[in-house]
Scaffold this motif. Structure first.
Motif, PDB file in Angstrom:
ATOM      1  N   ARG A 202       0.859  -1.186   0.000  1.00 20.94           N
ATOM      2  CA  ARG A 202       0.000   0.000   0.000  1.00 20.94           C
ATOM      3  C   ARG A 202       0.895   1.236   0.000  1.00 20.94           C
ATOM      4  NH1 ARG A 202      -5.301  -1.219   2.836  1.00 20.94           N
ATOM      5  NH2 ARG A 202      -5.709  -1.981   0.736  1.00 20.94           N
ATOM      6  N   ALA A 203       0.548   2.175  -0.849  1.00 25.68           N
ATOM      7  CA  ALA A 203       1.348   3.399  -0.931  1.00 25.68           C
ATOM      8  C   ALA A 203       0.958   4.341   0.201  1.00 25.68           C
ATOM      9  CB  ALA A 203       1.123   4.080  -2.279  1.00 25.68           C
ATOM     10  N   SER A 207       6.379   6.365   0.161  1.00 21.14           N
ATOM     11  CA  SER A 207       6.861   5.039   0.583  1.00 21.14           C
ATOM     12  C   SER A 207       5.759   3.991   0.457  1.00 21.14           C
ATOM     13  CB  SER A 207       7.397   5.112   2.020  1.00 21.14           C
ATOM     14  OG  SER A 207       6.350   5.495   2.878  1.00 21.14           O
ATOM     15  N   LEU A 208       6.162   2.741   0.615  1.00 21.74           N
ATOM     16  CA  LEU A 208       5.228   1.621   0.546  1.00 21.74           C
ATOM     17  C   LEU A 208       5.213   0.920   1.902  1.00 21.74           C
ATOM     18  CD1 LEU A 208       6.381   0.099  -2.878  1.00 21.74           C
ATOM     19  CD2 LEU A 208       4.282   1.386  -2.461  1.00 21.74           C
ATOM     20  N   ARG A 209       4.034   0.414   2.258  1.00 17.94           N
ATOM     21  CA  ARG A 209       3.939  -0.333   3.520  1.00 17.94           C
ATOM     22  C   ARG A 209       2.996  -1.525   3.319  1.00 17.94           C
ATOM     23  NH1 ARG A 209      -0.950   1.144   5.833  1.00 17.94           N
ATOM     24  NH2 ARG A 209      -1.878   2.958   4.859  1.00 17.94           N
ATOM     25  N   ASP A 210       2.803  -2.300   4.366  1.00 18.61           N
ATOM     26  CA  ASP A 210       1.904  -3.471   4.337  1.00 18.61           C
ATOM     27  C   ASP A 210       2.234  -4.413   3.179  1.00 18.61           C
ATOM     28  OD1 ASP A 210       0.673  -2.298   6.464  1.00 18.61           O
ATOM     29  OD2 ASP A 210      -1.041  -1.516   5.323  1.00 18.61           O
ATOM     30  N   PHE A 211       3.501  -4.782   3.091  1.00 14.39           N
ATOM     31  CA  PHE A 211       3.926  -5.663   2.005  1.00 14.39           C
ATOM     32  C   PHE A 211       3.384  -7.072   2.184  1.00 14.39           C
ATOM     33  CE2 PHE A 211       7.054  -2.368   1.492  1.00 14.39           C
ATOM     34  CZ  PHE A 211       7.255  -2.338   0.128  1.00 14.39           C
ATOM     35  N   SER A 212       3.026  -7.659   1.083  1.00 12.96           N
ATOM     36  CA  SER A 212       2.695  -9.083   1.052  1.00 12.96           C
ATOM     37  C   SER A 212       3.466  -9.665  -0.135  1.00 12.96           C
ATOM     38  CB  SER A 212       1.186  -9.246   0.874  1.00 12.96           C
ATOM     39  OG  SER A 212       0.867 -10.596   0.696  1.00 12.96           O
ATOM     40  N   LEU A 213       4.471 -10.477   0.162  1.00 13.66           N
ATOM     41  CA  LEU A 213       5.332 -11.060  -0.876  1.00 13.66           C
ATOM     42  C   LEU A 213       5.127 -12.564  -0.879  1.00 13.66           C
ATOM     43  CD1 LEU A 213       8.724  -9.302   0.009  1.00 13.66           C
ATOM     44  CD2 LEU A 213       7.066  -8.558  -1.710  1.00 13.66           C
ATOM     45  N   PRO A 222       2.514 -21.967  -2.075  1.00 11.46           N
ATOM     46  CA  PRO A 222       2.939 -20.566  -2.062  1.00 11.46           C
ATOM     47  C   PRO A 222       3.627 -20.234  -0.735  1.00 11.46           C
ATOM     48  CG  PRO A 222       0.689 -20.745  -2.864  1.00 11.46           C
ATOM     49  CD  PRO A 222       1.076 -22.111  -2.380  1.00 11.46           C
ATOM     50  N   VAL A 223       4.733 -19.479  -0.824  1.00 11.83           N
ATOM     51  CA  VAL A 223       5.529 -19.177   0.366  1.00 11.83           C
ATOM     52  C   VAL A 223       5.567 -17.676   0.597  1.00 11.83           C
ATOM     53  CG1 VAL A 223       7.775 -19.411   1.485  1.00 11.83           C
ATOM     54  CG2 VAL A 223       7.025 -21.140  -0.168  1.00 11.83           C
ATOM     55  N   ARG A 224       5.134 -17.263   1.749  1.00  6.89           N
ATOM     56  CA  ARG A 224       5.171 -15.843   2.099  1.00  6.89           C
ATOM     57  C   ARG A 224       6.559 -15.511   2.651  1.00  6.89           C
ATOM     58  NH1 ARG A 224       0.532 -12.383   4.961  1.00  6.89           N
ATOM     59  NH2 ARG A 224       1.676 -10.426   4.744  1.00  6.89           N
ATOM     60  N   ALA A 225       7.167 -14.457   2.131  1.00  5.80           N
ATOM     61  CA  ALA A 225       8.520 -14.076   2.548  1.00  5.80           C
ATOM     62  C   ALA A 225       8.426 -13.014   3.633  1.00  5.80           C
ATOM     63  CB  ALA A 225       9.306 -13.568   1.347  1.00  5.80           C
ATOM     64  N   ARG A 226       8.199 -13.461   4.862  1.00  7.15           N
ATOM     65  CA  ARG A 226       7.894 -12.520   5.943  1.00  7.15           C
ATOM     66  C   ARG A 226       9.106 -11.707   6.375  1.00  7.15           C
ATOM     67  NH1 ARG A 226       2.737 -12.953   7.744  1.00  7.15           N
ATOM     68  NH2 ARG A 226       1.661 -14.879   7.227  1.00  7.15           N
ATOM     69  N   GLY A 227      10.286 -12.320   6.334  1.00  3.43           N
ATOM     70  CA  GLY A 227      11.500 -11.579   6.693  1.00  3.43           C
ATOM     71  C   GLY A 227      11.743 -10.436   5.716  1.00  3.43           C
ATOM     72  N   ALA A 228      11.575 -10.736   4.437  1.00  3.73           N
ATOM     73  CA  ALA A 228      11.764  -9.701   3.415  1.00  3.73           C
ATOM     74  C   ALA A 228      10.700  -8.613   3.553  1.00  3.73           C
ATOM     75  CB  ALA A 228      11.714 -10.334   2.027  1.00  3.73           C
ATOM     76  N   GLU A 229       9.470  -9.013   3.871  1.00  2.00           N
ATOM     77  CA  GLU A 229       8.406  -8.020   4.063  1.00  2.00           C
ATOM     78  C   GLU A 229       8.778  -7.046   5.170  1.00  2.00           C
ATOM     79  OE1 GLU A 229       4.838 -10.201   4.909  1.00  2.00           O
ATOM     80  OE2 GLU A 229       4.704 -11.076   2.890  1.00  2.00           O
ATOM     81  N   LYS A 230       9.335  -7.606   6.253  1.00  2.00           N
ATOM     82  CA  LYS A 230       9.679  -6.784   7.408  1.00  2.00           C
ATOM     83  C   LYS A 230      10.791  -5.789   7.041  1.00  2.00           C
ATOM     84  CE  LYS A 230      10.410  -7.518  12.368  1.00  2.00           C
ATOM     85  NZ  LYS A 230      11.815  -7.068  12.478  1.00  2.00           N
ATOM     86  N   ALA A 231      11.794  -6.286   6.317  1.00  6.49           N
ATOM     87  CA  ALA A 231      12.894  -5.402   5.915  1.00  6.49           C
ATOM     88  C   ALA A 231      12.386  -4.289   4.989  1.00  6.49           C
ATOM     89  CB  ALA A 231      13.995  -6.218   5.236  1.00  6.49           C
ATOM     90  N   LEU A 232      11.467  -4.652   4.092  1.00  8.47           N
ATOM     91  CA  LEU A 232      10.944  -3.648   3.159  1.00  8.47           C
ATOM     92  C   LEU A 232      10.131  -2.581   3.878  1.00  8.47           C
ATOM     93  CD1 LEU A 232       9.851  -5.781   0.067  1.00  8.47           C
ATOM     94  CD2 LEU A 232      11.805  -4.236   0.237  1.00  8.47           C
ATOM     95  N   ALA A 233       9.467  -2.998   4.960  1.00  8.42           N
ATOM     96  CA  ALA A 233       8.692  -2.025   5.738  1.00  8.42           C
ATOM     97  C   ALA A 233       9.606  -0.943   6.286  1.00  8.42           C
ATOM     98  CB  ALA A 233       7.946  -2.736   6.868  1.00  8.42           C
ATOM     99  N   ASP A 234      10.890  -1.303   6.505  1.00  8.55           N
ATOM    100  CA  ASP A 234      11.880  -0.316   6.960  1.00  8.55           C
ATOM    101  C   ASP A 234      12.616   0.323   5.779  1.00  8.55           C
ATOM    102  OD1 ASP A 234      11.225  -1.017   9.559  1.00  8.55           O
ATOM    103  OD2 ASP A 234      12.715  -2.632   9.619  1.00  8.55           O
TER     104      ASP A 234
END
Lengths: 281, 161
Positions: A202-203, A207-213, A222-234
């Motif tokens: 979500r824009a 910046s972008l937040r609430d990533f779902s990868l 299907p595999v959710r990449a939660r670590g990457a989502e967290k890093a992207l949130a920062d």
């Protein structure tokens, strides 16, 4: 090879289909048949009965319902590709569809079939998980809805129980501030993905937040990449790529090594972030 | 009713066909074995090669991934029918002129797939032609000549419009 013998029944209604599969626990539902008939031909599967649900118009509709978009299980992939409502309300799905196999296969293959078959390298399961979608199921005990994140249980395994039929997928309709990204790598256009990524965010200002990868082709489902989502949130793209080493557990197969897939996961992540930062999502 | 053998009625290349068939028979096998329409080729039998491509109700499908019984009430067209009507005469001539075929095994599927592309996109790019034909294997030509032929026909049809 040729299929082992089976009986065939064409369902006249959803209730009729439920009665038919209820009476024969090993029956298979025949929708587009683009995976099922191949498995029959190879005798990987030899059901006693096929219940053909083609022709059940009630399962072939696309409808916007409030904040949700509902796509009937029998909607053909090729029709979905050209559907204006799907392009508007589910752009992630619209972007993924051309990657599914080839035109002749998408002419028959259905949205519900792809989700219910749950191939680990398939696009649509990853999309419905990334979007936080739901699956509508009808069965002997009536109707139920299952969250996409809880629907996929393992390799070709889903929450569908005996006698149950997937009737529709439902995803939150895209908002103006939603951003989507989709990328996959295959040796040939239309082949199963070596690896792919469906993403939503979500824009918020610039910046972008609430990533779902959600990756596909790197695990049993299907595999959710939660670590990457967290890093992207920062805002940390390098950290996100590094986090994929813990998020994903790709395996070697004849198509690619685990190390190659792990590397490609990072390549896709950078591409998809680039797409999502672009103005048109 | 569920049955191992089913009565079906369809039109194949414009002719009415009624048969009693084994439910497990694929459309491609039905066309070849029961109707002697052997222009539809059977290659991999699991949807990868595209040699079995035929048209059902106007759209191309894999003849090996559709059961004949599912075509009850449908309009089926094979390379024989589409050749006879002259619909793809220009494509066939371009394939011959440009050596876009060698053994010919993939050619019927290739032609029907190319024809569907040209029907929906009058001026496809070479990339688009390759994408659309990506589900049809050719083990002889290396594809270059096939793309050339399809592109040439697209240009020629546009010039005639």
């Amino acid at each position: 090879m040729k299929p082992a013998p089976f009986a065939y029944a064409k369902a006249r209604s959803l209730d009729h289909a439920l009665a038919l599969v209820g009476a024969e626990p090993d029956a298979k539902i025949l929708a587009g048949g683009q995976s099922l008939v191949a498995t029959l031909n190879m005798r990987l599967s030899a059901p006693p009965l096929l219940v053909d649900i083609n022709g059940l118009g009630e399962l072939g509709k696309v409808a916007r319902r409030g904040d949700w978009l509902e796509i009937g299980a029998l909607v053909r992939q090729r029709d979905a590709e050209r559907d204006a409502e799907i392009a508007r309300s589910a752009p992630l799905i619209a972007r993924a569809l051309p990657h599914i196999a080839h035109p002749a296969i998408r002419n028959r293959g259905t949205i519900g079939g792809s989700v219910a078959f749950a191939d680990p390298a398939a696009e649509l399961p990853a999309c419905v998980v990334a979007l936080g979608g739901e699956l509508d199921i009808r069965g002997p005990n009536g109707r139920r809805a299952v969250k996409a994140a809880e629907f996929f249980k393992g390799l070709f395994e889903t929450a569908l129980g005996p006698g149950e039929i997937l009737t529709a997928i439902r995803v939150p309709a895209a908002r103006g501030d939603d951003r989507f990204g989709f990328a996959e790598l295959a040796r040939r256009q239309g082949d199963y993905a070596l690896i792919g990524l469906a993403a939503k965010a979500r824009a918020a200002g610039v910046s972008l937040r609430d990533f779902s990868l959600v990756y596909f082709g790197v695990g049993a489902m299907p595999v959710r990449a939660r670590g990457a989502e967290k890093a992207l949130a920062d805002g940390d793209i390098e950290g996100a790529v590094a986090a994929l080493a813990d998020d994903l557990r790709p395996e070697d197969d004849v198509h690619a090594t685990a190390a190659a897939r792990q590397h490609l996961a990072g390549v896709l992540l950078r591409r998809v972030i680039g797409q999502m930062r672009g103005a048109s999502s | 009713m569920s049955e191992r053998f089913c009565d079906i009625a369809m039109t194949v290349n414009g002719e009415a066909v009624e048969e009693r068939i084994d439910a497990r028979k694929t459309l491609a096998d039905f066309l070849r074995e029961d109707l002697a329409l052997t222009g539809t080729h059977v290659g991999c039998e699991h949807g990868f090669c595209g040699a079995c491509t035929v048209r059902v109700d106007g759209t191309i499908v894999r003849g090996c991934l559709m059961l004949a019984v599912q075509c009850d009430g449908s309009r089926v067209e094979t390379i024989e029918g589409v050749s006879d009507t002259g619909e793809i005469a220009d494509l066939q001539a371009a394939f011959a002129q440009r050596n876009a075929l060698q053994c010919g095994f993939c050619t019927p599927g290739m032609l029907l797939t190319a024809q569907e592309l040209l029907a929906s996109d009058a001026a496809p790019s070479r990339v688009r032609i390759r994408e659309h034909l990506s589900g049809n294997y050719c083990r002889c030509t290396g594809y270059q000549a096939i793309v050339d032929a399809v592109e040439a026909v697209a240009l020629a049809r546009n010039a005639k419009r």
